[in-house]
Design an enzyme around this catalytic site. Sequence first.
Site, PDB file in Angstrom:
ATOM      1  N   HIS A  16     -30.727  90.280  24.789  1.00  0.00           N
ATOM      2  CA  HIS A  16     -31.089  89.035  25.354  1.00  0.00           C
ATOM      3  C   HIS A  16     -32.440  88.767  26.025  1.00  0.00           C
ATOM      4  CE1 HIS A  16     -26.904  90.081  27.232  1.00  0.00           C
ATOM      5  NE2 HIS A  16     -26.718  88.956  26.657  1.00  0.00           N
ATOM      6  N   LYS A  40     -11.968  83.520  35.722  1.00  0.00           N
ATOM      7  CA  LYS A  40     -11.710  84.050  34.435  1.00  0.00           C
ATOM      8  C   LYS A  40     -12.653  85.227  33.827  1.00  0.00           C
ATOM      9  CE  LYS A  40     -10.937  79.157  32.763  1.00  0.00           C
ATOM     10  NZ  LYS A  40     -11.446  78.321  32.261  1.00  0.00           N
ATOM     11  N   ARG A  90     -26.350  86.112  16.495  1.00  0.00           N
ATOM     12  CA  ARG A  90     -26.598  87.478  15.836  1.00  0.00           C
ATOM     13  C   ARG A  90     -25.849  87.557  14.567  1.00  0.00           C
ATOM     14  NH1 ARG A  90     -23.941  90.095  21.019  1.00  0.00           N
ATOM     15  NH2 ARG A  90     -22.891  88.036  20.720  1.00  0.00           N
ATOM     16  N   SER A 127     -23.338  93.553  24.851  1.00  0.00           N
ATOM     17  CA  SER A 127     -22.992  94.132  26.247  1.00  0.00           C
ATOM     18  C   SER A 127     -21.956  95.051  26.281  1.00  0.00           C
ATOM     19  CB  SER A 127     -22.944  93.113  27.239  1.00  0.00           C
ATOM     20  OG  SER A 127     -24.189  92.264  27.299  1.00  0.00           O
TER      21      SER A 127
END
Length: 158
Positions: A16, A40, A90, A127
Amino acid sequence: MKVLFPGTFDPPTFGHLEIIQRAARLYDNVYIALTDNKAKSNAYFEVEERKELLLQIAAPLKNVTIVVFDGLVVDCALKYNADAILRGLRNGTDFDYEYQMASTNYQMTGIETIFMASSPQYAHLSSTLIRQIASCKGRLEEFVPAAVEKYILQRLNP
Ligand code: ADP
């Protein structure tokens, strides 16, 4: 030009940060738009924690601002008058999903999405991976900024 970089950042990684640094060189203003979608999202870190970590790692970049949003990315982009949405890419899996999102967002509002290719040394970072390593008390220093590593270690081993 202003660009909006939306994401969950749960937690922020070097992947990031690298995109944020590169965007800060290209654009006059970068808005990091942190998702706070309570209905959500099942984010591991609270939005306040993620915001604080982003504030710390982006502190040296004076044209970067952190904003929190709940709802559609396009509405957030309109609110901050962003010229484009920025997303990192990515791999092909990212592309398939991002292409669909970019086309939908364009159809809804005419806003462009700009893609920035991840640097090879960070292309494998996510993450989710960081949370898995952290849960097993693995070393994080190669994957996340020092401030993020310090925070995660304290949080998991109070
Ligand atoms: P989201 O749930 O919106 O995908 P993330 O925090 O996972 O939120 O990702 C936010 C943005 O950062 C996305 O555009 C994603 O592709 C990008 N990103 C995440 N990890 C990396 C990485 N290692 N290299 C480059 N971009 C990344």
